[in-house]
Every structure is written in structure tokens, then in C-alpha cells.
Design an enzyme around this catalytic site. Sequence first.
Site, PDB file in Angstrom:
ATOM      1  N   CYS A   5      -4.821  22.703  -5.417  1.00 29.55           N
ATOM      2  CA  CYS A   5      -3.528  23.031  -6.040  1.00 29.55           C
ATOM      3  C   CYS A   5      -2.928  24.395  -5.707  1.00 29.55           C
ATOM      4  O   CYS A   5      -1.828  24.480  -5.172  1.00 29.55           O
ATOM      5  CB  CYS A   5      -3.678  22.980  -7.564  1.00 29.55           C
ATOM      6  SG  CYS A   5      -4.542  21.541  -8.196  1.00 29.55           S
ATOM      7  N   ASP A   8       0.724  17.693  -4.223  1.00 30.89           N
ATOM      8  CA  ASP A   8       0.281  19.034  -3.788  1.00 30.89           C
ATOM      9  C   ASP A   8      -0.999  19.013  -2.965  1.00 30.89           C
ATOM     10  O   ASP A   8      -1.343  19.990  -2.313  1.00 30.89           O
ATOM     11  CB  ASP A   8       0.119  19.966  -5.002  1.00 30.89           C
ATOM     12  CG  ASP A   8      -1.075  19.595  -5.874  1.00 30.89           C
ATOM     13  OD1 ASP A   8      -1.491  18.411  -5.891  1.00 30.89           O
ATOM     14  OD2 ASP A   8      -1.599  20.495  -6.561  1.00 30.89           O
ATOM     15  N   ASN A   9      -1.728  17.899  -3.015  1.00 30.75           N
ATOM     16  CA  ASN A   9      -2.940  17.728  -2.183  1.00 30.75           C
ATOM     17  C   ASN A   9      -3.355  16.267  -2.315  1.00 30.75           C
ATOM     18  O   ASN A   9      -2.789  15.524  -3.121  1.00 30.75           O
ATOM     19  CB  ASN A   9      -4.086  18.677  -2.604  1.00 30.75           C
ATOM     20  CG  ASN A   9      -4.382  18.670  -4.090  1.00 30.75           C
ATOM     21  OD1 ASN A   9      -4.109  19.638  -4.793  1.00 30.75           O
ATOM     22  ND2 ASN A   9      -4.938  17.561  -4.587  1.00 30.75           N
ATOM     23  N   HIS A  52       0.675  27.926 -11.960  1.00 31.70           N
ATOM     24  CA  HIS A  52      -0.553  28.152 -11.204  1.00 31.70           C
ATOM     25  C   HIS A  52      -0.428  29.194 -10.095  1.00 31.70           C
ATOM     26  O   HIS A  52      -1.200  29.190  -9.128  1.00 31.70           O
ATOM     27  CB  HIS A  52      -1.051  26.822 -10.591  1.00 31.70           C
ATOM     28  CG  HIS A  52      -2.552  26.767 -10.472  1.00 31.70           C
ATOM     29  ND1 HIS A  52      -3.223  25.809  -9.754  1.00 31.70           N
ATOM     30  CD2 HIS A  52      -3.507  27.587 -10.970  1.00 31.70           C
ATOM     31  CE1 HIS A  52      -4.513  26.030  -9.816  1.00 31.70           C
ATOM     32  NE2 HIS A  52      -4.717  27.096 -10.567  1.00 31.70           N
ATOM     33  N   ASP A  64       0.674  16.084  -8.777  1.00 32.53           N
ATOM     34  CA  ASP A  64      -0.574  16.842  -8.706  1.00 32.53           C
ATOM     35  C   ASP A  64      -1.745  15.882  -8.486  1.00 32.53           C
ATOM     36  O   ASP A  64      -2.025  15.041  -9.349  1.00 32.53           O
ATOM     37  CB  ASP A  64      -0.734  17.600 -10.034  1.00 32.53           C
ATOM     38  CG  ASP A  64      -1.719  18.738  -9.948  1.00 32.53           C
ATOM     39  OD1 ASP A  64      -2.475  18.804  -8.963  1.00 32.53           O
ATOM     40  OD2 ASP A  64      -1.731  19.565 -10.875  1.00 32.53           O
ATOM     41  N   ASP A  65      -2.385  15.988  -7.349  1.00 31.85           N
ATOM     42  CA  ASP A  65      -3.577  15.172  -7.057  1.00 31.85           C
ATOM     43  C   ASP A  65      -3.273  13.679  -6.922  1.00 31.85           C
ATOM     44  O   ASP A  65      -4.118  12.837  -7.236  1.00 31.85           O
ATOM     45  CB  ASP A  65      -4.666  15.344  -8.139  1.00 31.85           C
ATOM     46  CG  ASP A  65      -5.337  16.707  -8.107  1.00 31.85           C
ATOM     47  OD1 ASP A  65      -4.858  17.594  -7.365  1.00 31.85           O
ATOM     48  OD2 ASP A  65      -6.346  16.888  -8.813  1.00 31.85           O
TER      49      ASP A  65
HETATM   50 CA    CA Z   1      -3.527  19.415  -7.097  1.00 33.89          CA
END
Ligand code: CA
Length: 477
Positions: free
Chosen positions: A84, A294-295, A142, A44-45
Site C-alpha cells: 500500500c 494499489d497493489n 497512509h 486496496d488489495d
Molecule cells: Ca494495498
Amino acid sequence: MSYSELNNMKSIFSFLILLSSAVSSPAQIRKSENRPNIIVILTDDQGYADVGFNGSKDIPTPGIDRIASNGTVFTSGYVSFAVCGPSRAGLITGRYQDRFGFARNPLLAPKDSTMGLPLTEETMADLLKKAGYKTGAIGKWHLGAHPSLIPNRRGFDEFYGFLSGGHQYFPEKLDLNDLSEAKSQFDGYRTKLLKNQERVTEQEYLTDAFSREALNFVKANRDQPFFLYLAYNAPHAPMQATEKYLNRFPNIKDSKRKTYAAMVSAVDDGVGDLLDLLQELQIEENTLVFFLSDNGGPTKDNASDNKPLRGFKGDFFEGGIRVPFALQWKGHVPAGLRYDAPVISLDIFATAASLAQVEPKNKLDGVNLLPYLSGQKKGVPHEELYWRNYNADRYAIVSHENKLIIQPKQEFLFDLKKDLSESKNLFSEESEQAKRLSKKIEEWKKQLMDPIFLGLLEDETYNRLNPDRYTPVQKDN
Ligand code: CA
């Protein structure tokens, strides 16, 4: 022929040799007929530069790098959105999330059945269950907190994690018994974890807990095809790490970067342990493992590094949407290959559907990547890839090396092959190319839906419209 093309040819050649030697072994034939296990490890990130296989110097990731050396790195691996929620909606359905109105980061609204992934969509877990897979989701969800939208209702036999967009990492900070005690969006970060639909008291640092659960899931399901969606929330903020991991980085002086490095390192331990387990159980050649973020990295928030890419999480510059991305499937996917043509997270679903030999319910936007890696299919997986940010009225398209971004009063055209850092805007001087790509975007736009729910940026509006957002539902209702 460029160096990378030459390397591709070499890897394809060694792959073919590997394939021909495998054909002679009856054991191998039996294995390849089986439907392989599928593991998707999502961070994540995490920034593009923050894995060893993309050149990280200050954060060693020997565990994650094993996926790259056992398999293939996608140097132009994209996700379908730059934050996300929508990115996950794309990944889990294999479809551009704007096709079904998932255009924003969902709010935490456990009483709202429209706040999340619509039930018209088939998840990768739904799909693989049709093929007899045991399915597990671990970590961040999420995709909706309403009882109809939780992982156990979306194809997952098992779930261990949390429903909101982020979470506290230290167990003592998980001080809300459940969502009925939440009074604000970010209270969702403080709930006890869910084991399926029951709240449990976790004792470990969150990342370690998710790794532990992943190992348990694989051990329990070793004798049948399984799908594991391991969605770490690390290294997303809040920035929290244990001494065990912080102590590995005495040379990083910036405290945020140090904590970030520790959080990545915790994930890396988990990935390494998981790969060890696959080896130990002798299911490595029967398990396809994807790794991606995810990004792109939000550098200000978590001290991530997207270099040499321009931009950050939230942007349609490469730094927002191009992520660390690799896969391994020993004996089946070329090892040590760096594949440069653009691919996207949506391809994971299509690849899984093809391997599981099961027909998806909806039309997919992704493609099966494996024939491109083996050289069986010529050309590139995608002539075009698209992005939309509805709130910002921003669009992007990548077509081979050409990229166009359009937003109110601003247009950018880049040649990604010559200018990966998007420093030279060619929009004015290459107007024919810009026109061609702009027309493609106009065509694609017609296939999309308006957003079906308000997002994180509309938190206050949502509260005004839904004054009972956090009022607990009566048990007897
Ligand atoms: Ca993210």
C-alpha cells in the site's frame, strides 16, 4: 497484426472520427479547452481478476465496468510497489518512491515528521491547486499521520477519512476518539474518522460513507475544475461487509471469498453512483476518471484472485504489481479499447499535469498517456519500468515483453507475451537478454535513496527506539 492490435487500430480510427465530428461543434471546442476534472478511484488489495473487465465471473462489477466500456482498459497496468504505502507515494507524486526514500509501509507514528511523504515532494493535489483546481481526498491516506503530513497540508482542500494503513468498516468499531488513545500500530484502525482535522462520528458502513462523501464533493464542486482522490480501503482486511452486500452472493460458499465479494460490490455501487452523478450533472465529457488497485491481491488474507498471474501482494511477480486499471473520458479517450503496452500508476500524475497545463515541481517518471491512446504518439509509453524492494534486496524490470527479477540467490527472466503466468524461467537460456536488463537495473539503482523511515516490518525496533511513540503531545506545546 494481432487481434489486439487490430482492435487498437479500430478504436483509434473511431476515436479520430469522433474527434473530427467534435471539432465542428463550438460547444465541444469550449469544453475541450476547459481543464477537465480528474477523479482517481483507488481500491486496496483488489486482485487482477476481480473486476468484470478482467473476466471476473463470480463478482459482477457493473459500475466499475462502465469505466472500461466508456474508456480504455490497461491490460498491463502496473503500480510502482507491491504494498500500500509506497505504491500510494508513487501514485500521488508521479515519481518512483525510492527516489525520495519512501521504500516501506509507514508505521503509525503521529509524532514523527519523517514518517511519511517528505515535504520535498509535490503531490498531485499541490500540482492541481496551482492550476486552480478544488481538491479532495476521501478514504485511506497512509502517507503520514504527523500534523505536517496530513492531506490538508499536502494540497487537499478537503479530507474525509483516516490516516493509517487500514480501518475497521463498521462504525461501532471506531471506538477511539483520536490517535492520542492509540497504544499499538493496529489501534490506528479504530479511530473515528477525520473530516479535515476534526473527528466525526460516522453512522454508515465505511465504504458507503466514502461513496456518499465522494458524491457530495462532486455536487459541491460541479462548477469548477476539481480533483477527487477517492481511496477506498476496501477490499483490504479486516473482512467485514453488511448483509445488503453479502446477500448478493448466495452462491459463494467460501465465507472469506463471499465477504470479499460483498466488499468489492459495495465499492462497485459507489463507482456506479459516481458515474451516474457525472452524467446527471452533464460533466461526464469534462471529467477524466481513473480506476485502479494499489497493489495485487493478498489471496490468503482477503480471498482475492490474481489469476492468471503468478504471485500476490508483496511479490514482484505480476500478481503483486499488475492491477485492474482503466480510465474513461467520454468523447476524448477511445471507448472499449484494450491497451496492452505497459503503463504505470505514475502516469496518472503526468497525464493530469499535462491536461491542467501546469509545470510539475519535480522530475516525473510517468508520462501523459492520452497521446498514446489517440495514436498521436507512436511507440510505447515506457521502454522500461522498474521496481525495488529495499528490505528484500529485490529488483524487477519490465521492458516490452521481457521481465527480469533479481534477488539474492535467485533470478527470473520471463517473456510476458508468451508466458503471462511466469511459469518458464528463461534466465539461463537467454543470458544476453538477462545481462542487458540487469545492466539497466544497475543504472536505475544509482538514482535511488535509502529508506528514510522504518516500516511496518520494523515495528518493534521502532518502539524500542521511540518509547514515547504513542504518548500524546501536550496540547500547549
Ligand atoms: Ca494495498
